[in-house]
Structures are given as structure tokens and as C-alpha cells.
Design a protein around this motif. Structure first.
Motif, PDB file in Angstrom:
ATOM      1  N   GLY A 135       5.187 -35.280 -38.336  1.00 11.19           N
ATOM      2  CA  GLY A 135       4.960 -36.421 -39.215  1.00 11.19           C
ATOM      3  C   GLY A 135       6.264 -37.086 -39.622  1.00 11.19           C
ATOM      4  O   GLY A 135       6.365 -38.309 -39.701  1.00 11.19           O
ATOM      5  N   LEU A 136       7.294 -36.270 -39.875  1.00 18.50           N
ATOM      6  CA  LEU A 136       8.604 -36.808 -40.225  1.00 18.50           C
ATOM      7  C   LEU A 136       9.194 -37.584 -39.056  1.00 18.50           C
ATOM      8  O   LEU A 136       9.792 -38.661 -39.232  1.00 18.50           O
ATOM      9  N   ARG A 137       8.989 -37.054 -37.853  1.00 19.79           N
ATOM     10  CA  ARG A 137       9.481 -37.750 -36.659  1.00 19.79           C
ATOM     11  C   ARG A 137       8.768 -39.094 -36.498  1.00 19.79           C
ATOM     12  O   ARG A 137       9.379 -40.105 -36.129  1.00 19.79           O
ATOM     13  N   ARG A 138       7.465 -39.120 -36.783  1.00 16.74           N
ATOM     14  CA  ARG A 138       6.703 -40.370 -36.682  1.00 16.74           C
ATOM     15  C   ARG A 138       7.221 -41.395 -37.696  1.00 16.74           C
ATOM     16  O   ARG A 138       7.347 -42.580 -37.377  1.00 16.74           O
ATOM     17  N   LEU A 139       7.535 -40.958 -38.914  1.00 16.64           N
ATOM     18  CA  LEU A 139       8.085 -41.875 -39.905  1.00 16.64           C
ATOM     19  C   LEU A 139       9.395 -42.487 -39.420  1.00 16.64           C
ATOM     20  O   LEU A 139       9.647 -43.680 -39.599  1.00 16.64           O
ATOM     21  N   ALA A 140      10.230 -41.676 -38.803  1.00 20.73           N
ATOM     22  CA  ALA A 140      11.502 -42.189 -38.284  1.00 20.73           C
ATOM     23  C   ALA A 140      11.262 -43.215 -37.182  1.00 20.73           C
ATOM     24  O   ALA A 140      11.973 -44.219 -37.079  1.00 20.73           O
ATOM     25  N   GLU A 141      10.250 -42.969 -36.344  1.00 15.24           N
ATOM     26  CA  GLU A 141       9.931 -43.916 -35.267  1.00 15.24           C
ATOM     27  C   GLU A 141       9.450 -45.246 -35.842  1.00 15.24           C
ATOM     28  O   GLU A 141       9.823 -46.324 -35.353  1.00 15.24           O
ATOM     29  N   ILE A 142       8.602 -45.178 -36.862  1.00 16.45           N
ATOM     30  CA  ILE A 142       8.127 -46.406 -37.504  1.00 16.45           C
ATOM     31  C   ILE A 142       9.306 -47.188 -38.066  1.00 16.45           C
ATOM     32  O   ILE A 142       9.434 -48.402 -37.867  1.00 16.45           O
ATOM     33  N   ALA A 143      10.180 -46.492 -38.790  1.00 13.05           N
ATOM     34  CA  ALA A 143      11.329 -47.161 -39.403  1.00 13.05           C
ATOM     35  C   ALA A 143      12.242 -47.780 -38.353  1.00 13.05           C
ATOM     36  O   ALA A 143      12.810 -48.850 -38.551  1.00 13.05           O
ATOM     37  N   ARG A 144      12.381 -47.096 -37.212  1.00 13.03           N
ATOM     38  CA  ARG A 144      13.307 -47.568 -36.173  1.00 13.03           C
ATOM     39  C   ARG A 144      12.709 -48.697 -35.336  1.00 13.03           C
ATOM     40  O   ARG A 144      13.386 -49.670 -34.996  1.00 13.03           O
ATOM     41  N   ASN A 145      11.419 -48.599 -35.008  1.00 13.69           N
ATOM     42  CA  ASN A 145      10.832 -49.523 -34.037  1.00 13.69           C
ATOM     43  C   ASN A 145       9.970 -50.628 -34.627  1.00 13.69           C
ATOM     44  O   ASN A 145       9.765 -51.653 -33.988  1.00 13.69           O
ATOM     45  N   GLU A 146       9.431 -50.397 -35.830  1.00 14.58           N
ATOM     46  CA  GLU A 146       8.464 -51.350 -36.354  1.00 14.58           C
ATOM     47  C   GLU A 146       8.898 -51.961 -37.681  1.00 14.58           C
ATOM     48  O   GLU A 146       8.116 -52.597 -38.369  1.00 14.58           O
ATOM     49  N   GLY A 147      10.150 -51.762 -38.045  1.00 16.77           N
ATOM     50  CA  GLY A 147      10.639 -52.282 -39.318  1.00 16.77           C
ATOM     51  C   GLY A 147      10.881 -53.774 -39.265  1.00 16.77           C
ATOM     52  O   GLY A 147      10.766 -54.415 -38.230  1.00 16.77           O
ATOM     53  N   PRO A 148      11.212 -54.344 -40.401  1.00 20.38           N
ATOM     54  CA  PRO A 148      11.415 -55.777 -40.489  1.00 20.38           C
ATOM     55  C   PRO A 148      12.727 -56.209 -39.851  1.00 20.38           C
ATOM     56  O   PRO A 148      13.590 -55.395 -39.541  1.00 20.38           O
ATOM     57  N   SER A 149      12.864 -57.526 -39.672  1.00 20.14           N
ATOM     58  CA  SER A 149      14.098 -58.067 -39.124  1.00 20.14           C
ATOM     59  C   SER A 149      15.227 -57.872 -40.122  1.00 20.14           C
ATOM     60  O   SER A 149      15.012 -57.625 -41.310  1.00 20.14           O
TER      61      SER A 149
END
Length: 780
Positions: free
Chosen positions: A638-652
Motif C-alpha cells: 500500500g505504501l508503494r502504491r501511494l508513492a506511485e500515485i504521488a510520482r505518476n498521477e500528481g498535479p503539474s
């Protein structure tokens, strides 16, 4: 308050297994409501419903004492402390009170005290009875008479450091230095921050007119105002403070509760004038009846009366039970309710397109106020309560302010009453009304083609803090729109150059050459506009005048702001990112840390608990941030998934820059991005800018002016400039403009009719200037 509590099975039907399940649910549900009430100032249920949950938990625990949980609500006070502020450990816990709901409960309370103290039958028990203010508890630590720390109650043991915010309430409410003498070297004064009803209503009316956030009731307003990151926002809010208790020193500074209140007043605090010293249950109930009758005229909200044993030595002997003192209790008022008939449901379309159902009622008096309409909140609320036109309904003033329908009287329902079908099309323009994922309200998609939104948006556009076009008010806007002359802001400027339309206007009653000439002059005067006024005038959701000013100062020019808005629109974050950012108040810095982290696929510390893994994976991350991540991530994947969201799907990067501006934040940043994401908004903006002659770059505050860093108060009827002009000019010169006078005030600029603020300035020895002296000062 839109939620409801469930109906519970009879206690005698519970097995140990079902009781354990119910206690687990109650612990989680009440923790959630505690957080909504204390930390977010957005309660979902009424105080009465919360008390019902609390009573149910106590009843189940009494029947199954072996099942009392470690996280039981009976063992907790308040709610977890927000991560927005530094933590403050209270020297003495700020406890909650048990409740009494009727005369019998009060008589039982007094009888328990008499039994515990083993008093003879002929000895009376004196109490102090005081109004229970519906506000936000605060604790003030004074060392050698000087205010050092101010904190919220928090979870009862640890609160939030809001010292600078509390100081803005002014010397008459919270003295920065204690008055008089005889105070202990270290004393912790406690009381309630609240908002007077008239001031709250005036704030809400002004906020609604300017498109800013409004509050449901004075309690939420006080909590939200005190917990602002920027104390300047708190300073502009009408807050007051009643002192009624103390923490340290434990032994007190008087022999009685009543005497202690007198001491607090001598030291400069406001204490409630309706507090009374009375004897026995009869005296308490008499005070309760009087306050229940007078509460509507007090000028501030109360939700009951607090009773405290007067003798402090008896308070020490009585001590505490769990999280509550034996020597005090809160006698709660019943909710103010009435019964009436629902005659219809009207759908109001707001300036941003939101569809809000409003109940049209047969007039009824509730708590001294005649109510004809009540909010139904949204379509889910209508369905949940099964509210139908023609129903007899129970009406309640939520928080004793906002009327709402509590329930339907089922046995009085007309035979032909049908379930209400919420419209999926705008009742004004016929456009589709959609309900975005995660939102509770439908919104009209018509935008500027919707008359309901259009006129409201145009009213906002010409309002005082936006373009402020003289001679063009609501009446003229409606008339010009009905003629087909004005459909968007640019049309206002086109009108001033349209000879045919102007000639038609000259020929009408009520208009003439002078009126038309003044209208043209008023419009043309705004072809040159300050950047912050232009941004505010666009009517972007969640962007008020102060946020517009912050955005203008950050970007400096229209070109820079416009480019930033367009770039931010290209990087609107995904739904997953938004949930991540909003959950548990995870800060942008923590999200940036997540985005930059290289979280390995395989767990390098399989035997370690999750909080320890987070500490190892993100060295240097503060404990509150680690707890927030632990709440979000159940395990290492779950922690790894949070990092992926922050890295790939974050704002400009631009959206992040806007969100990072002090006082702006992620909600307003996303609103800017969403505004420029819509093609029709971009078209409207381009047409408007094409009609303007100049957009004045934002003026950054001066750091070297004669008043830079000074605190200024304007009072009286200013004649050389308006209050808004004075404030804007002072702030541009680097001064702080305050609404109240204290010893820290540097200048008071007084016009004719100056009253209490002028008196406060003279009391504190603050320099008082005339308008001409102020202008001479800032000119130098």
C-alpha cells in the motif's frame, strides 16, 4: 448536519458477540464525529444525536463491562490534534462533562454529591450555574502575568498552538498582560471562544455576496476562524471570549468557584454576567428555566447550563470519574423544534450552478423566529428522510441557526403523497444537471448560458470588490440581459460603444442623456483594472477577494497569471491523487517526499511494524506525517502504491506552485485549474481582456515605507478615502491593518465619530492620527 444515527436493538436482546460488534462500531463512529466536530468544524449530526450515541455506548458497557474497549468513547476526550499546528501539552487535562437532560437528572446529580460528601440533611450545597457557550474551548497560559501560549482543547490532553490567532481577539477579550495583582506566577486560564449572532450573520451575508465561504452556525464559524494558519484572517473575524475556569495551579486562587470568576474579571477577562451562585437542585433548575426562556435574546448561542460545586475544597474531595469531574455537569437544552406542513420543494440554482433544494413551509415559529423555508441540503437527504410534498414535518433550527427538517410525521402523510423526484435538468435553463463523483450536489452544466448563473455571475463581476462599475447594479443587469444586450462580461464594455443600444436607452423613462453618459463613464473607467480585481471578478469558485490578492501578488501580471492558469489546467490531478492529498490533512511536503522516494518492491523490513518501516523509509519525516501515512497505507504494498500515485498521477508543477502560496492552498489551486480547463471560460476571458485597455500589475508590499511592519487601525467615518481604499493602501506599504486596538497597535487613524477604538487607543497610549496626518506620514 445531514447524517442520522441508526435505531439500536433493545439491550436485553444483545448477546456478548453482538454487543462487542456494536461497541466496535460505536468507537469508530464516535471517533469520526469527534474529528468532524473538533478538528474540521463540520459536524454531520446534531449534539442530541451525538449524546444519544454516547448514552448507547455507556448503556452497552454497563451491561457488558468485560467488553469495554481501550478505544472506548467513555475513555476519550475531544478529538486527535490537527497536524496544521504545533502541539501543546495541557498542564492539567481539559475534561468533558457528563450531561443532564431533565430535572430528575439534576436532582440525582445533587443527591450523588450529598451522598459522596456525607452531608447532613440540613446543610445546603452551593453551586455556580453558568451558560454553556456553544463555541470552541481555549486555554491561555500566563507566566509572570504575560500571555505565553494559547491552545485549543484538542483531545483534552494535547491541543493546538493558536497563540497568535487568540491574540487577535483584542485586549478587551484576551489580555496580553494580566491586569491588577494577586495572580499566580504561572496560571492557565480557560474559557470559550465564540461569535455573537449578529456579527456572525453579517459576516455570512457579506461572504455570500462576495462569493466566499459561509458557515453553518456560529460554533463552526468560531472554530474555523480560530484555526486559520494566517492570523490576519482571524483578526478580521468577530470573535469574543468568556473565561470560566483554570488549569494550573490546581489548588486554585480562591476558596470558591464564584470567587475565582471574580478574580478572572479583575485580571482583565470577560466572564459571563449570567453566571449565578445558587443553592441545591431547586436553585439550579430555576437558573436553567430562566436561561431557557432568555436564550434567544442573549446575542450568542448556548446549548445548556453548566453546574459546578462552588466550594473548591469540595471539588477536590469529589474528584473525577474516568474523563469527567464528579463536581460538575452540563444540563443540555432540548433542540428547538416545531411541527408544520411542507407545501413545496423549490430548487435554487447558485452562481456556480449548484442545485439546492429548499423546503417551502407553512409559517411556524421556532425558538422565537418565524420560519418559512428550510434547507433540505441535497437529494440524498430528501431520499433518506423520505420527505414528500404535503407531509407534516418536524422542523428544527440546526445549531439554533439554520432551519432544517428533522423527520416526517408518518401517520399524517396524505394518501396521495408521492416520493420526490430530484430534477436531472436545470429548472432555469434546461441544461443537464450532473453530479460529479464524490460530490453531494448536482450542478447545472449550462454555465453562462444559464440565466440563474449568468445574472449572479454578472452581479459578482460588477460588485464592489470586483470591477465596481458605478451605475450598473442588479436592476440594470437584469433589464439589459432580458433585452439580450448582456450575456457575458465583455458585453458590458461593448454596450458602452454601441450607439444604437445607447440611443434606445436614452429614449426610455428613467434614463436620459445624463444617466447614459454616467453609465458610459462608469464602464469606461473600468477598462483599466487592477489585477486582483480582474481575478476576483472572474467568479472562480473558491476564489475570494483575499485569495485573488494573494494570487495577483504571487504572479505579478495578468500574462503570468493567465499562463499559470492554462498550464495548471493541463495537470489537474487524478481522483486518486486528490483523495490522497485530502486524506488526513497530508501536507504538500509529505506528498513531495512520497513522490521522490524509491520504495522498493520487496519489503526490506518484513518483521518490523508499519510505523517503523515508514520511519526507516522516510528518515526525517515528522511523527504526525508518519502517522498520516500509516493511516493511508495498510501495509508495504500500500505504501508503494501511494508513492506511485504521488510520482505518476500528481498535479503539474504550476498547480503545485499555486497550492503552495501561503493562504491559497490545494482547493483554490484546483479551482483555478478547473476554471481554465473549460473552453467556454477561456473564450469568455479572452473576450473580456480584449475589451480592457490596461491590467495594472499587482503592487508588492513595500519593505521600506514609513509604515512597513507597523500595525494600523482605521476607525470612524473616514472622509478622505473609503475603508477599503485605506486598507489596500496601508497593506501595499507593508503595514498590517487590524480590526481591534491593543498595546501592539502602532497607529489609530480616526475619522469623525470614532468611538470605542479611539478610547482603547488612548488607554493603551497608541498614537492617534487624523486622516491628513496619516496621508502626510505615508507620503514621507
Amino acid at each position: 448536519m445531514i447524517a442520522a444515527i441508526p435505531e439500536f436493538p433493545a439491550l436485553e436482546t444483545l448477546s456478548p458477540e453482538t454487543a462487542a460488534t456494536e461497541l466496535a462500531w460505536l468507537a469508530g463512529e464516535m471517533a469520526r464525529h469527534d474529528s468532524l466536530y473538533y478538528a474540521e468544524a463540520e459536524p454531520e449530526i446534531s449534539d442530541a444525536d451525538y449524546d444519544a450515541l454516547k448514552a448507547r455506548n455507556a448503556a452497552v458497557e454497563a451491561r457488558f463491562p468485560e467488553l469495554v474497549r481501550e478505544d472506548s468513547p467513555s475513555r476519550k476526550i475531544g478529538a486527535p490534534v490537527s497536524t496544521q499546528f504545533a502541539e501543546v501539552r495541557h498542564g492539567v487535562p481539559m475534561l468533558s462533562l457528563d450531561n443532564a437532560f431533565d430535572d430528575g437528572d439534576v436532582q440525582d446529580f445533587v443527591a450523588r454529591i450529598r451522598r459522596f460528601l456525607n452531608l447532613p440533611a440540613d446543610e445546603s450545597v452551593a453551586f455556580v450555574a453558568e451558560p454553556k457557550i456553544d463555541g470552541l474551548s481555549a486555554s491561555l497560559l500566563y507566566v509572570d502575568g504575560v500571555l505565553k501560549v494559547g491552545a485549543t482543547r484538542g483531545d483534552g490532553r494535547t491541543g493546538e498552538d493558536v497563540t497568535e490567532n487568540l491574540k487577535t481577539l483584542g485586549e478587551s477579550q484576551i489580555p496580553l498582560r494580566l491586569h491588577g495583582s494577586g495572580w499566580p506566577a504561572r496560571v492557565e486560564v480557560r474559557g470559550e471562544v465564540y461569535a455573537p449572532n449578529d456579527d456572525f450573520a453579517a459576516f455570512n451575508a457579506a461572504a455570500e455576496a462576495e462569493g466566499r465561504r459561509t458557515y453553518a452556525n456560529p460554533r463552526n464559524f468560531a472554530a474555523g476562524s480560530l484555526r486559520q494558519k494566517d492570523p490576519r484572517i482571524t483578526a478580521g473575524r468577530p470573535l469574543r471570549f468568556f473565561a470560566y475556569a483554570w488549569g494550573e495551579p490546581v489548588e486554585g486562587f480562591s476558596d470558591t468557584q464564584h470567587g475565582a470568576l471574580e478574580k478572572l474579571a479583575e485580571w482583565g477577562f470577560s466572564t459571563n454576567p449570567r453566571s449565578e451562585r445558587v443553592e441545591d437542585a431547586e436553585g439550579l433548575i430555576e437558573v436553567y428555566r430562566g436561561l431557557e426562556t432568555d436564550r434567544a435574546g442573549l446575542g450568542y448561542d448556548i446549548d445548556g447550563v453548566v453546574y459546578k460545586v462552588d466550594r473548591l475544597d469540595w471539588q477536590q474531595r469529589l474528584g473525577f470519574i474516568a474523563r469527567s469531574p464528579r463536581w460538575a455537569i452540563a444540563h443540555k437544552f432540548p433542540a428547538q423544534q416545531a411541527t408544520t406542513v411542507l407545501e413545496g420543494i423549490d430548487i435554487q440554482v447558485g452562481r456556480t450552478g449548484s442545485l439546492t433544494p429548499v423546503a417551502r413551509l407553512a409559517p411556524v415559529t421556532v425558538g422565537g423566529v418565524v420560519v418559512r423555508n428550510a434547507t433540505l441540503h441535497n437529494e440524498d437527504e430528501i431520499a433518506r428522510k423520505d420527505v414528500r410534498i404535503g407531509d407534516t414535518v418536524v422542523l428544527q433550527r440546526a445549531g439554533d441557526v439554520i432551519p432544517q427538517i428533522v423527520s416526517v410525521v408518518g401517520d399524517k402523510r396524505p394518501a396521495d403523497a408521492l416520493p420526490y423526484v430530484f430534477p436531472t435538468y436545470c429548472p432555469v435553463c434546461g441544461s443537464e444537471a450532473v453530479r460529479p463523483e464524490g460530490e453531494v450536489r448536482r450542478r447545472c452544466t449550462g454555465g453562462l448560458i444559464c440565466n440563474a448563473q449568468l445574472v449572479e455571475r454578472l452581479k459578482h463581476f460588477v460588485s464592489r470588490r470586483a470591477f465596481d462599475i458605478e451605475g450598473l447594479g442588479e436592476k440594470q443587469l437584469i433589464a439589459f440581459h432580458e433585452r439580450g444586450w448582456i450575456h457575458e462580461p465583455a458585453d458590458i464594455f461593448r454596450l458602452a460603444r454601441d450607439a444604437e443600444k445607447l440611443d434606445a436607452l436614452r429614449a426610455e423613462d428613467g434614463y436620459g442623456e445624463t444617466s447614459v453618459r454616467n453609465l458610459i463613464a462608469g464602464i469606461d473607467a473600468r477598462r483599466t483594472i487592477a489585477l486582483e480585481r480582474l481575478i476576483f471578478g472572474l467568479g472562480i469558485r473558491d476564489i475570494g477577494d483575499q485569495t485573488s490578492l494573494l494570487l495577483a501578488r504571487e504572479f505579478g501580471s495578468w500574462t503570468a497569471f493567465h499562463a499559470a492558469g492554462l498550464d495548471a489546467a493541463q495537470g489537474i490531478p487524478s481522483t486518486d491523487w486528490t483523495r490522497l492529498a485530502e486524506a488526513h490533512a497530508v501536507s504538500p511536503r509529505v506528498l513531495a517526499t512520497l513522490a521522490a522516494a524509491n520504495v522498493a518492491e520487496a519489503d526490506p523490513w518484513p518483521e518490523a511494524p508499519l510505523d517503523q518501516k515508514i520511519a526507516l523509509a522516510f528518515p526525517g519525516l515528522a511523527a504526525p506525517a508518519r502517522r498520516a501515512l500509516a493511516d493511508l497505507a495498510p501495509d508495504w504494498p500500500g505504501l508503494r502504491r501511494l508513492a506511485e500515485i504521488a510520482r505518476n498521477e500528481g498535479p503539474s508543477e504550476t498547480l503545485g506552485r499555486i497550492a503552495g502560496i501561503a493562504g491559497v492552498g490545494p482547493v483554490a489551486a484546483r479551482a483555478v485549474a478547473e476554471f481554465f480547463h473549460e473552453d467556454h471560460n477561456k473564450t469568455v476571458v479572452e473576450a473580456l481582456v480584449a475589451e480592457l485597455e490596461a491590467i495594472i500589475d499587482a503592487e508588492r508590499p513595500q519593505a521600506d515605507s514609513p509604515v512597513s511592519g507597523k500595525t494600523v487601525v482605521f476607525t470612524g467615518s473616514l472622509e478622505r478615502f473609503t475603508r477599503d481604499e485605506a486598507k489596500a493602501r496601508a497593506e501595499s506599504l507593508g503595514a498590517k491593518v487590524s480590526g481591534s486596538v491593543s498595546k501592539k497597535t502602532d497607529y489609530v487613524v480616526a475619522g469623525p465619530g470614532a468611538g470605542s477604538k479611539l478610547a482603547d487607543a488612548q488607554k493603551h497610549g497608541v498614537a492617534v492620527l487624523t486622516e491628513d496626518e496619516w496621508l502626510a506620514l505615508i507620503a514621507g
